[in-house]
Design a protein around this motif. Structure first.
Motif, mmCIF file in Angstrom:
data_model
loop_
_atom_site.group_PDB
_atom_site.id
_atom_site.type_symbol
_atom_site.label_atom_id
_atom_site.label_comp_id
_atom_site.label_asym_id
_atom_site.label_seq_id
_atom_site.Cartn_x
_atom_site.Cartn_y
_atom_site.Cartn_z
ATOM 1 N N UNK A 1 49.937 41.370 51.054
ATOM 2 C CA UNK A 1 49.906 42.052 52.550
ATOM 3 C C UNK A 1 48.697 41.556 53.342
ATOM 4 N N UNK A 2 47.776 42.927 53.852
ATOM 5 C CA UNK A 2 46.648 42.665 54.359
ATOM 6 C C UNK A 2 45.421 42.420 53.514
ATOM 7 N N UNK A 3 45.627 42.633 52.256
ATOM 8 C CA UNK A 3 44.687 42.337 51.395
ATOM 9 C C UNK A 3 44.533 41.005 50.746
ATOM 10 N N UNK A 4 43.474 40.299 50.410
ATOM 11 C CA UNK A 4 43.381 39.089 49.988
ATOM 12 C C UNK A 4 42.178 38.973 49.206
ATOM 13 N N UNK A 5 41.980 37.988 48.219
ATOM 14 C CA UNK A 5 40.570 37.895 47.483
ATOM 15 C C UNK A 5 40.050 36.458 47.716
ATOM 16 N N UNK A 6 38.687 36.271 47.837
ATOM 17 C CA UNK A 6 38.307 35.135 47.419
ATOM 18 C C UNK A 6 37.455 34.752 46.175
ATOM 19 N N UNK A 7 38.331 34.067 45.319
ATOM 20 C CA UNK A 7 37.714 34.064 44.015
ATOM 21 C C UNK A 7 37.187 32.805 43.793
ATOM 22 N N UNK A 8 35.642 32.701 43.396
ATOM 23 C CA UNK A 8 34.901 31.678 43.457
ATOM 24 C C UNK A 8 34.420 31.833 41.969
ATOM 25 N N UNK A 9 35.307 31.146 41.136
ATOM 26 C CA UNK A 9 35.101 31.361 39.471
ATOM 27 C C UNK A 9 33.633 30.623 39.063
ATOM 28 N N UNK A 10 33.204 29.776 39.858
ATOM 29 C CA UNK A 10 31.948 28.815 39.157
ATOM 30 C C UNK A 10 30.948 29.642 39.554
ATOM 31 N N UNK A 11 30.774 30.555 41.110
ATOM 32 C CA UNK A 11 29.779 31.585 41.257
ATOM 33 C C UNK A 11 30.010 32.973 40.737
ATOM 34 N N UNK A 12 31.166 33.041 40.055
ATOM 35 C CA UNK A 12 31.390 34.361 39.455
ATOM 36 C C UNK A 12 31.545 35.433 40.610
ATOM 37 N N UNK A 13 32.245 35.260 41.365
ATOM 38 C CA UNK A 13 32.269 35.976 42.762
ATOM 39 C C UNK A 13 33.776 36.403 43.125
ATOM 40 N N UNK A 14 34.089 37.416 43.549
ATOM 41 C CA UNK A 14 35.438 37.958 43.462
ATOM 42 C C UNK A 14 35.420 39.095 44.909
ATOM 43 N N UNK A 15 35.285 38.529 46.106
ATOM 44 C CA UNK A 15 35.213 39.295 47.216
ATOM 45 C C UNK A 15 36.721 39.840 47.763
#
Lengths: 114, 114
Positions: free
Chosen positions: B62-76
């Motif tokens: 719904x209104x929630x989404x993630x930006x998963x950057x595996x190489x950078x090990x980031x999960x916003x």
């Protein structure tokens, strides 16, 4: 169905006394976790059960802390000779341990040591 | 070792606007999954969204989404069209398959301004 139930919801105890915190997981959930959350802090892992055994108890802060689980269901976290630094919210969670199953949390027990 | 870091202790956003909460993690494992939990004042931990490491597509709920950057090990976590009910502590966390120990970040307190 019923969620994870924790009791008591609040507990005030005197320094030096022993306390027992109870967790009733969701029926059929084989994994059970205890976490501690100090005021305004994150969640600190304490112990993990798979069935009645505890493959990982690395988070227990001292030998005053112990936990058991019986019948693959109810778990009790015991703190002996409580100290003021033990004051925190103790959260229990359970999971069916299927791949990537999320944890289902109880509402926690707020422990205050005076 | 597995660690999760949330570098924003507090965030605020105007109602109906978009906000992004940051999370970075560190693990040497390849099989894991990540998640965001929300904790309102009731203390109840509520799963917001989860992401398996092997999936390249970002998870959306719904209104929630993630930006998963595996190489950078980031999960916003991105919250669109913020609502007053979104006000809570948000915890990022990760679990390594096989280890079964969920590790959480320190949390971000989100305030929604009407």
């Amino acid at each position: 169905g019923a969620g994870v139930s924790q009791s008591p919801s609040n507990k005030v105890t005197e320094k030096g006394k022993d306390v027992e915190l109870r967790c009733d997981p969701i029926s059929g959930h084989t994994a059970l976790y205890w976490y501690r959350q100090s005021l305004g802090q994150g969640l600190e892992f304490l112990i993990y059960f798979q069935g009645n055994s505890a493959p990982d108890k690395s988070g227990l802060p001292s030998d005053r802390f112990s936990a058991e689980r019986t019948g693959g269901s109810v778990s009790t976290l015991t703190i002996q000779r409580t100290q003021q630094e033990d004051s925190a919210v103790y959260l229990c969670a359970s999971s069916p341990t299927r791949r990537n199953s999320p944890l289902h949390f109880g509402n926690g027990t707020r422990l205050t040591v005076t | 070792a597995q660690t999760v870091t949330q570098s924003q202790p507090e965030m605020s956003v105007q109602e109906a606007e978009t906000v992004t909460l940051s999370c970075t993690y560190d693990t040497s494992e390849s099989d894991y999954y990540l998640f965001w939990y929300k904790q309102p004042p009731s203390r109840q931990m509520i799963l917001v969204i989860r992401q398996e490491a092997y999936k390249q597509q970002n998870a959306t709920e719904n209104r929630f989404s993630v930006n998963f950057q595996k190489a950078a090990k980031s999960f916003s976590l991105k919250i669109s069209d913020s609502q007053l009910g979104d006000a809570a502590m948000y915890f990022c966390g990760g679990l390594i398959q096989g280890a079964q120990k969920l590790v959480f970040g320190q949390g971000t307190r989100l305030t929604i301004n009407p």
